[in-house]
Design a protein around this motif. Structure first.
Motif: not given
Length: 128
Positions: A30-42, A94-100, A102-110
């Motif tokens: 509820d208080f974390h924005n969630i992102a997916w990242f990925r890392q290909a070989p090399g 593929y990695y799941c990631a979370a960012k707390r 910090r304010s009601p207006y924080d939106i998710c980030t890549l």
């Protein structure tokens, strides 16, 4: 300790689909924005998609727009990444990631430099 556990990776054919799951434990989404990242070989780790906890807004990398869909189920404390029309260049961990939030207006980030917590990743291989 905060944990993010990814699942759902595996082998898919080009044009196929997979759904990744990210289950959070010991903290609420509820208080974390969630992102997916990925890392290909090399290659460097790159942002794929994210979803904001305040308003449910989403963002996608240009390379996956129209093919991937991110969603969250707060009751299950889980975030999903539905991947369709998979391409061989989508082969990556593929990695799941979370960012707390910090304010009601924080939106998710890549931006991976702003991430607070990382999962260990799940391998997706797209090959015929």
């Amino acid at each position: 300790q905060v944990q993010l556990v990814e699942s759902g990776g595996g082998l898919a054919q080009p044009g196929g689909s997979l759904r990744l799951s990210c289950a959070a434990s010991r903290f609420t989404l509820d208080f974390h924005n969630i992102a997916w990242f990925r890392q290909a070989p090399g290659k460097e780790r790159e942002g794929v998609s994210c979803i904001s906890s305040n308003d449910g807004s989403t963002r996608y990398a240009d390379s996956v727009k129209g093919r991937f869909t991110i969603s969250r189920d707060n009751a299950q404390n889980t975030v999903y990444l539905q991947m369709a029309s998979l391409k061989p260049e989508g082969t990556a961990v593929y990695y799941c990631a979370a960012k707390r939030r910090r304010s009601p207006y924080d939106i998710c980030t890549l931006n991976l430099n702003l991430i607070d917590y990382w999962g260990k990743g799940t391998l997706v291989t797209v090959s015929s």
